[in-house]
Scaffold this active site. Structure first.
Site, PDB file in Angstrom:
ATOM      1  N   GLU A  86     -50.414   2.169  33.806  1.00 32.85           N
ATOM      2  CA  GLU A  86     -51.036   3.087  34.755  1.00 32.85           C
ATOM      3  C   GLU A  86     -51.838   2.386  35.861  1.00 32.85           C
ATOM      4  OE1 GLU A  86     -50.548   6.363  34.801  1.00 32.85           O
ATOM      5  OE2 GLU A  86     -49.226   6.189  33.055  1.00 32.85           O
ATOM      6  N   SER A 468     -68.959  51.973 -12.518  1.00 33.88           N
ATOM      7  CA  SER A 468     -70.088  51.662 -13.407  1.00 33.88           C
ATOM      8  C   SER A 468     -70.841  50.396 -13.015  1.00 33.88           C
ATOM      9  CB  SER A 468     -69.585  51.541 -14.847  1.00 33.88           C
ATOM     10  OG  SER A 468     -69.193  52.815 -15.321  1.00 33.88           O
TER      11      SER A 468
END
Length: 830
Positions: A86, A468
């Site tokens: 690059e 319950s």
């Protein structure tokens, strides 16, 4: 002389025009040049990561995959690959490369096309952070000025580090850290030279040169990068030859999830979005450490899935998902045709899609989605009697041909021994919540069978009737009114005329067995419905409802009718577990929490949970209990005590009665023994556990909640559509005697998941019983009357009382047979 003068004037004019143009361009693009502070504080868009309390990754959120790395963490060969490809003069130029610009200009003039790029790494960084990829001259001008500015603000290493963390590299990977993980499942330090070159070649065209989508072009680009490394003398000829001969090894690697726990991670995601907004939550690199422990969370997920499959299997096999061919009239598909047919099938959890190839007398040959062939033996088939309704199953199969035929598409699950068992997607739903009762930390939470199937989190969103499981709270209200665990009530049918309805309300025990005079301890342990109603009447409906609100239940969920005593209130599993925690922690209302700590992308602590603890205000906490305040400033604040809602004596007495719900009472040797409805928890062989079953009418909702002083866990099982009963199953002659059959209930449907989970969650931990507090006395009472007893045999026991509430009279002599009780086995629906 005149020519020289005119030439000089021309150059001066051109220079002035150039300077004026340059200055004009600068002021034109100046608004787009970032400030020094923006560059110094640039934030990379990093996904949010969610971890368990012990640091395992359970999920990550964000559009971009990024794993930021420092320049010191990047291998030099990888840096060399990017520089050679690059910008090889990166460390020599000032942000722009005059040589590259001249070369690009020559190409443009000679061809008329912008084929040759001249962007340095600094210019690419400027474009990636502040500009677009539009090929326009003005963008290039802006790029140059921003690049020059960046070079004045940051060092070369800082620029390179930002670039390598920002660059797009395909497959939603941004930065080299993410690329290494996405393509190779590795850290940067573990990449080979060929793999580094592959990554370094991607910035030119991340999609077109992607090694997953275009391996041929990617390999060619990789070799170009290797050639640049060789030309610039970064590698030797031998290294070049070896690397260029390497095959393409890249394939997609998902996020490195250590423990998939989607329900808790979705809770975190929603909370973070609420706190910070979508963009900041997803892209700021937050690290959230949840309250759940990986081992415990995994155990909860496994227990829930196994329990739903067990329920589903005892109700019968519902048949194949599809039939690909009829063996009587159609030829079988080829292996490739079968694989193509299964390819789009979405597999849930640990279910595997398969096709039946051949059925023998006691076995079946199948092929899985991945092309693997296996044989199902009889032990993995014999459960599959035909499903008729939720209340009926067909006969137990005698051969594999009673169950399967070639061409059927089915589901399989893998056993621990790696064999496969015939399976199916469960129709019922479930949730598990486990808390630390001392500070509200959620230790594990599961909201359903499969998050992919349904994102509905039943643990925190499903308000279902608790049956319950409400009774411990009713009995707690009764103790406050002056009842004791030795108080005697009449366990007999109730008939009450309802003038408004013109009918009689007749609450019944389930099963409909009545014992006459019964102590409250045993009534709670055996879940006697009529006793719960009598207690509610004795305390008063409004007073009972007000007492229930102390446990954090919402007023709108507590109905004001006598059916409240039987569990008609609708509560989420998390709310129920929170309420039960008050019995485990001595009477305090804790606040559940699921986020322990939030860190920013750099590891700075932004938030640390500081939950209120179950303690009295005069309790002195050790110095190591001090924690950062929720504002994350540097001032340490002591933990606060959670509010007290019931007395520690009340909390202990209810927990102790629930202990009898597991271990029962009486003397089996003398035929006075009795079991609580939660007796299956005895399999854990721990004496520190208390528990309560819960089942609503027609077994629509089933529950089990249980705890010791360190952990509270609630389990719910039912159908997502309220009103659908869980049904019943008949005995399967093909299975062993330990199977569950009969009507579904809290004890049979929810408790097995609780037992499996608690076995794993409590493994290796010492017993943590709930110790009796001061203010209690233990006195021997007569089991039949609840009065004081002089006897020291099976007719009596020691009972706990708050001081001043113990009976003052002794029992008179009783006939010997008064202690004879019905000990026949019954189904525990409640």
């Amino acid at each position: 002389m005149i020519l020289l003068k005119r030439t000089l004037q021309f150059f001066i004019i051109c220079t002035l025009i150039g300077l004026i143009t340059l200055i004009s361009l600068y002021y034109y693009v100046k608004p787009d040049i970032p400030s020094v502070q923006v560059l110094k504080d640039v934030q990379l868009q990093t996904p949010m990561q969610v971890f368990t309390k012990d640091g395992l990754l359970i999920n990550q959120f964000g559009e971009k995959r990024r794993i930021p790395v420092t320049i010191d963490e990047i291998p030099q060969p990888l840096i060399n690959a990017f520089l050679a490809t690059e910008d090889n003069r990166f460390y020599d130029h000032v942000g722009i490369d005059p040589i590259g610009i001249v070369r690009s200009a020559i190409v443009l003039i000679s061809t008329g096309e912008k084929k040759q790029g001249a962007s340095t790494i600094t210019m690419q960084l400027a474009r990636n952070f502040f500009l677009t990829r539009e090929k326009a001259y003005i963008r290039k001008v802006k790029e140059i000025f921003i690049a020059l500015h960046i070079e004045n603000v940051l060092t070369k290493d800082e620029i390179l580090e930002l670039y390598l963390n920002k660059i797009e590299l395909g497959n939603r990977a941004f930065g080299i850290g993410a690329a290494a993980q996405v393509y190779y499942g590795k850290e940067l330090k573990d990449l080979t030279l060929a793999q580094m070159a592959m990554i370094a070649g991607l910035p030119k065209a991340p999609s077109a040169l992607n090694p997953i989508r275009n391996p041929t072009r990617a390999k060619a680009r990789r070799n170009v990068v290797l050639g640049r490394l060789l030309t610039e003398n970064y590698i030797t000829q031998e290294q070049y030859n070896e690397a260029t001969n390497q095959p393409i090894t890249a394939y997609f690697h998902g996020a490195e999830i250590d423990l998939y726990a989607p329900y808790i991670s979705e809770m975190v995601r929603a909370e973070m979005v609420s706190r910070y907004g979508v963009d900041k939550a997803y892209n700021s690199g937050f690290k959230i450490f949840t309250s759940v422990e990986s081992r415990v969370q995994k155990a909860a997920q496994t227990a829930l899935v196994n329990n739903l499959h067990n329920y589903d299997m005892r109700h019968g096999f519902r048949g194949p998902v599809d039939v690909l061919w009829d063996p009587e009239t159609q030829p079988a598909l080829t292996q490739q045709q079968i694989i193509d047919k299964l390819k789009p099938v979405k597999e849930l959890g640990d279910l595997n899609a398969a096709i039946v190839l051949k059925v023998n007398e006691k076995t079946a040959d199948v092929i899985l989605k991945n092309g693997q062939r296996t044989t199902l033996d009889w032990n993995n088939l014999k459960w599959a009697r035909k499903y008729i309704t939720r209340y009926r199953q067909s006969f137990a199969p005698k051969a594999a041909t009673d169950i399967l035929t070639p061409g059927m598409q089915i589901w399989l699950r893998k056993n621990k021994d790696d064999s496969y068992i015939l399976s199916q997607i469960p129709e019922a739903a479930s949730a598990i919540v486990s808390l630390d009762p001392q500070d509200g930390r959620i230790k594990a939470i599961v909201g359903g069978y499969s998050f992919e199937q349904s994102q509905y989190n039943r643990a925190v969103q499903a308000k279902r009737q608790v049956g319950s499981n409400i009774k411990p709270f009713i009995y707690s209200a009764a103790l406050e009114k002056g009842y004791t665990l030795a108080s005697i009530l009449n366990d007999a049918p109730i008939n009450q005329w309802d003038k408004s309805q013109g009918v009689a309300w007749r609450p019944k025990n389930s099963p409909a067995v009545y014992n006459g005079p019964i102590r409250i301890r045993r009534a709670l342990a055996q879940s006697k419905n009529v006793i719960s109603v009598r207690l509610l009447r004795g305390v008063g409906l409004q007073r009972t409802a007000d007492h229930l609100l102390k446990f954090g239940f919402k007023n709108s969920d507590i109905n004001r009718s006598e059916s409240l005593a039987l569990g008609s209130a609708s509560i989420t599993p998390l709310e129920l577990a929170r309420g039960m925690s008050s019995f485990a922690n001595g009477g305090h209302l804790i606040e559940p929490y699921f986020i322990s700590e939030i860190q920013d992308a750099y590891g700075n602590v932004l938030f640390k949970a500081n939950p209120a603890m179950a303690c009295d205000e005069n309790t002195t906490l050790p110095s190591n209990e001090l924690m950062l305040s929720s504002s994350a400033d540097e001032v340490e604040q002591p933990r606060q005590c959670a509010p007290r809602i019931i007395s520690k004596q009340n909390a202990f007495l209810i927990a102790d009665a629930m202990h009898s719900g597991i271990w029962g009472g009486g003397s089996w040797a003398n035929k006075t023994g009795w079991s609580g409805t939660g007796w299956r928890a005895q399999a854990l062989e721990r004496r520190d556990l208390s528990g309560k079953t819960g089942t609503t009418n027609d077994s629509v909702d089933t529950w089990f909640s249980g705890f010791n002083s360190k952990v509270v866990t609630s389990v719910w099982v039912g159908f997502d559509n309220p009103g659908n009963p869980l049904g019943r199953s008949t005995y399967n002659n093909n299975l062993d005697s330990g199977q569950i059959s009969g009507a579904e209930s809290g004890a049979k449907t929810a408790q097995p998941a609780w037992v499996e989970f608690m076995r794993a969650a409590l493994e290796g931990t010492p017993e943590a019983p709930i110790e009796p507090p001061e203010g209690l006395v233990s006195i021997r009472i007569d089991l039949a009357t609840g009065l004081l007893s002089h006897k020291n045999d099976y007719t009596s026991r020691f009972e706990y009382f708050e001081k001043g509430t113990a009976p003052t009279k002794y029992v008179l002599s009783q006939p010997n047979d008064i202690f004879e009780e019905d000990t026949k086995t019954e189904e525990e629906l409640f």
